[in-house]
Scaffold this motif. Structure first.
Motif, PDB file in Angstrom:
ATOM      1  N   THR A 500       0.826  -1.213   0.000  1.00 56.52           N
ATOM      2  CA  THR A 500       0.000   0.000   0.000  1.00 56.52           C
ATOM      3  C   THR A 500       0.861   1.263   0.000  1.00 56.52           C
ATOM      4  O   THR A 500       2.057   1.213   0.278  1.00 56.52           O
ATOM      5  N   GLN A 501       0.219   2.394  -0.272  1.00 57.43           N
ATOM      6  CA  GLN A 501       0.932   3.671  -0.324  1.00 57.43           C
ATOM      7  C   GLN A 501       1.284   4.192   1.059  1.00 57.43           C
ATOM      8  O   GLN A 501       2.194   4.996   1.219  1.00 57.43           O
ATOM      9  N   ASN A 502       0.542   3.735   2.062  1.00 58.55           N
ATOM     10  CA  ASN A 502       0.793   4.173   3.431  1.00 58.55           C
ATOM     11  C   ASN A 502       0.270   3.116   4.394  1.00 58.55           C
ATOM     12  O   ASN A 502      -0.138   2.033   3.965  1.00 58.55           O
ATOM     13  N   THR A 503       0.264   3.426   5.679  1.00 55.70           N
ATOM     14  CA  THR A 503      -0.158   2.447   6.672  1.00 55.70           C
ATOM     15  C   THR A 503      -1.571   2.702   7.190  1.00 55.70           C
ATOM     16  O   THR A 503      -1.936   2.207   8.263  1.00 55.70           O
ATOM     17  N   ASP A 504      -2.352   3.426   6.438  1.00 56.66           N
ATOM     18  CA  ASP A 504      -3.770   3.573   6.781  1.00 56.66           C
ATOM     19  C   ASP A 504      -4.495   2.339   6.250  1.00 56.66           C
ATOM     20  O   ASP A 504      -5.156   2.370   5.214  1.00 56.66           O
ATOM     21  N   ALA A 541      14.902   0.883   8.655  1.00 50.42           N
ATOM     22  CA  ALA A 541      13.601   1.537   8.447  1.00 50.42           C
ATOM     23  C   ALA A 541      13.792   2.822   7.636  1.00 50.42           C
ATOM     24  O   ALA A 541      14.866   3.420   7.656  1.00 50.42           O
ATOM     25  N   PRO A 542      12.752   3.248   6.909  1.00 50.50           N
ATOM     26  CA  PRO A 542      11.441   2.622   6.716  1.00 50.50           C
ATOM     27  C   PRO A 542      11.508   1.478   5.701  1.00 50.50           C
ATOM     28  O   PRO A 542      12.498   1.324   4.999  1.00 50.50           O
ATOM     29  N   TYR A 543      10.403   0.727   5.593  1.00 54.92           N
ATOM     30  CA  TYR A 543      10.431  -0.550   4.895  1.00 54.92           C
ATOM     31  C   TYR A 543       9.594  -0.564   3.621  1.00 54.92           C
ATOM     32  O   TYR A 543       8.766   0.296   3.397  1.00 54.92           O
ATOM     33  N   MET A 544       9.808  -1.590   2.835  1.00 53.29           N
ATOM     34  CA  MET A 544       9.185  -1.852   1.540  1.00 53.29           C
ATOM     35  C   MET A 544       9.856  -0.982   0.464  1.00 53.29           C
ATOM     36  O   MET A 544      10.576  -0.041   0.754  1.00 53.29           O
ATOM     37  N   GLU A 553       6.266  -3.092  13.349  1.00 53.37           N
ATOM     38  CA  GLU A 553       4.880  -3.373  13.708  1.00 53.37           C
ATOM     39  C   GLU A 553       3.959  -3.152  12.515  1.00 53.37           C
ATOM     40  O   GLU A 553       3.028  -3.945  12.284  1.00 53.37           O
ATOM     41  N   ASP A 554       4.221  -2.093  11.729  1.00 49.14           N
ATOM     42  CA  ASP A 554       3.441  -1.847  10.513  1.00 49.14           C
ATOM     43  C   ASP A 554       3.599  -3.018   9.534  1.00 49.14           C
ATOM     44  O   ASP A 554       2.622  -3.483   8.935  1.00 49.14           O
ATOM     45  N   VAL A 555       4.832  -3.475   9.374  1.00 49.29           N
ATOM     46  CA  VAL A 555       5.108  -4.574   8.438  1.00 49.29           C
ATOM     47  C   VAL A 555       4.357  -5.833   8.848  1.00 49.29           C
ATOM     48  O   VAL A 555       3.697  -6.481   8.027  1.00 49.29           O
TER      49      VAL A 555
END
Length: 604
Positions: A500-504, A541-544, A553-555
């Protein structure tokens, strides 16, 4: 009647005596074909015939329960054939073992092949998925395998192997079990991996048994027997989700690699050193596990401390950029495990680059470079950076001229490259420095190497989850944890995760980077990216590829949800299963705790 019985007994005895006298005493040969080739071939025929027998019983008009039972029996015998297949029929192994994902081969614009797999994994998903199997698709795969297995038997190549080849077969099987077999890689629905590893070990045991009388040291043979029996017991007693893979690899896999080395000495044979793995390594997580020279360009000069030092100087020299202000180290900062801490790299004059800056340690153990795989080696990757108008923006000849104008560099190239200052040697020096970044000295490595005993219960649980229930290791293969596939480590995988483009994640939007779609414009490869390493991940970090995920945690939340598809996005060719991993909060914390143990000392 008594006389007749006596005659029969004497006849049998004489026949046995004659047979024993004429049966050759088998021994190890170092310069001739193995005397055990026929034995191994006949065993191979037996297990292939059994796999074929049960495969032939699967039929679209039979009951689903019968077909499932026949499949499991066929799969059992296939798994017994697998160690021999990996060694002597690797292409068919890849076909038979292929994931249920469309395979696309792109040689050039006029040669693009798209092929649906027809493998055991496909049948497993058709028969054991919740949906009723599609008979047409099932029949197509069955037709292929019912013909393919006999074809493999007829076209085997077990003729000219030597004993060292059979010993390497056992070594590759041991590595394959530990790094891929027990992860669920090829049993995605049933997670039947532990039981199938037992079938692999039964073949290892059978082959070792064939060689029983060749061991000079009978205690060594007994060690093999006890070790294999102990491994099989642990696998049989284990449950996939809770299996202690840490202990298995540390106490069994590594011990078996030691036994391989001892056996090579006992037999007086030397394993081939022209492969991706160092045949003398006795620990999966040691610095010597990989044969580093086999990940360099053919004909490259040996890695030496002097070439590493020269490469490091070139890596840190900003004069090779058109502005004279940018070096490799500008984006690849050592303290951040050679990343830059930004979502996307920053190039010349502050221009944002297309993607996140990748880490460099262990990068040597990849077969392709850049997130979209457009680089075919470390030397080739450097060309892309030098020519990029937003990075060095320099042609290779100009870079050569800059070096020729530096007396210090001239002296070093005279000593190390015979005075030949050209872009290939310049790139080789930089690549040699990058190839040196493989310390294998993280907390996890040191524990696996028995140098310390400091891992917590949570960290060990995290590794076991990473290798099992969470399915991380089905893409991030140990010990480098890149996407380079064991046991031959000759191909680096690409995945479509639906990033995704962000973590929302409550309102997800699919990232619009086409990835592997270019340059051939193949829709089936849109949004595919190379699998990166998780080594030193606490520092990168950041990832992807887009740097959209700020924390581990987001990952884990993204993976636990099933990637883009699991979040409800339309991702037609996603390779990550869309089902939730059902990881608890404590399990997520344990996986993160484990990944943090992969930070090398240099970056702590």
């Amino acid at each position: 009647m008594k006389f007749l019985n006596l005659v029969l007994v004497l006849s049998s005895f004489l026949l046995l005596l004659f047979s024993c006298k004429n049966e050759p005493i088998k021994s190890i040969t170092t310069d001739k074909d193995s005397l055990f080739n026929e034995d191994i071939k006949q065993y191979y025929f037996k297990v292939l015939d059994s796999a074929s027998f049960y495969m032939a019983k699967i039929d679209t008009i039979s009951s689903l329960s019968d077909n499932k039972a026949y499949f499991l029996k066929s799969r059992e015998w296939y798994k017994r054939a697998e160690p021999i297949m990996i060694a002597y029929d690797y292409e068919n192994y890849l076909s038979m073992n292929a994931p249920n994902l469309l395979k696309v081969e792109m040689e050039d614009f006029t040669d693009i092949k798209k092929q649906k797999p027809k493998s055991y994994q496909v049948i497993e998903e058709l028969l054991f998925a919740e949906e009723k199997p599609l008979n047409n698709e099932l029949q197509s795969v069955l037709d292929y395998l019912k013909a393919r297995i006999p074809y493999m038997r007829k076209n085997h190549i077990i003729y000219k192997q030597r004993d060292r080849h059979h010993l390497k077969m056992l070594r590759d099987a041991i590595v394959n079990i530990a790094t891929k077999g027990i992860t669920g890689f090829d049993s995605p629905i049933l997670a039947n991996s532990l039981k199938e590893a037992v079938y692999n070990y039964e073949t290892i045991s059978t082959v070792i048994g064939m060689y029983k009388n060749t061991f000079k040291d009978n205690n060594l043979y007994e060690s093999w027997s006890k070790e294999i029996a102990s491994s099989i017991k642990m696998l049989k007693d284990g449950d996939f989700d809770t299996f202690d893979r840490y202990t298995f690899i540390k106490d069994h896999t590594n011990k078996q690699l030691q036994l391989v080395n001892s056996t090579a000495k006992d037999w007086g044979v030397q394993l081939n050193t022209s492969r991706a793995l160092d045949p003398t390594a006795t620990n999966v997580f040691s610095k010597t596990f990989f044969n580093k020279k086999m990940f360099a360009l053919q004909g490259s000069p040996p890695i030496s401390e002097e070439r590493i030092a020269l490469g490091k100087q070139l890596f840190n020299d900003p004069s090779f950029s058109s502005t004279g202000t940018m070096s490799c180290a500008t984006c690849h900062i050592k303290e951040k495990a050679f990343t830059d801490g930004k979502p996307k790299g920053i190039g010349k004059n502050g221009a944002e680059l297309q993607r996140n800056t990748p880490t460099l340690p262990y990068a040597v153990y990849q077969r392709t470079f850049f997130y979209d795989g457009r680089g075919d080696g470390l030397e080739g990757q450097i060309v892309g950076v030098v020519n990029n108008e937003n990075e060095f923006h320099l042609d290779l000849n100009t870079m050569d001229d800059k070096i020729k104008g530096n007396p210090k560099y001239i002296e070093q190239f005279n000593a190390l490259y015979g005075g030949k200052i050209n872009n290939l040697n310049v790139r080789n020096a930089i690549a040699t420095y990058i190839r040196s970044l493989t310390p294998f000295d993280s907390k996890f490595d040191r524990n696996m190497q028995n140098l310390e005993n400091t891992l917590t219960t949570e960290e060990i649980e995290g590794f076991n989850l990473f290798m099992g229930k969470a399915a991380c290791a089905t893409c991030h293969f140990p010990p480098a944890f890149y996407g380079t596939v064991p046991p031959k480590y000759d191909e680096t995988e690409f995945e479509n995760l639906g990033v995704t483009q962000n973590t929302d994640f409550a309102h997800p939007v699919l990232d619009n980077d086409p990835g592997l779609y270019y340059p051939y414009e193949v829709d089936e490869k849109r949004n595919f990216f190379k699998t990166s390493t998780v080594r030193n991940i606490d520092k990168t970090a950041p990832y992807m590829h887009n740097g959209a995920f700020e924390t581990l945690e987001d990952v884990l939340e993204f993976y636990n949800a099933g990637g883009g598809q699991g979040l409800g996005l339309d991702v037609p060719y996603q390779t990550l299963p869309p089902d939730s991993l059902l990881l608890s909060d404590n399990e997520t914390k344990a996986i993160i705790a484990f990944m943090k143990t992969l930070t090398d000392k240099d970056y702590e």
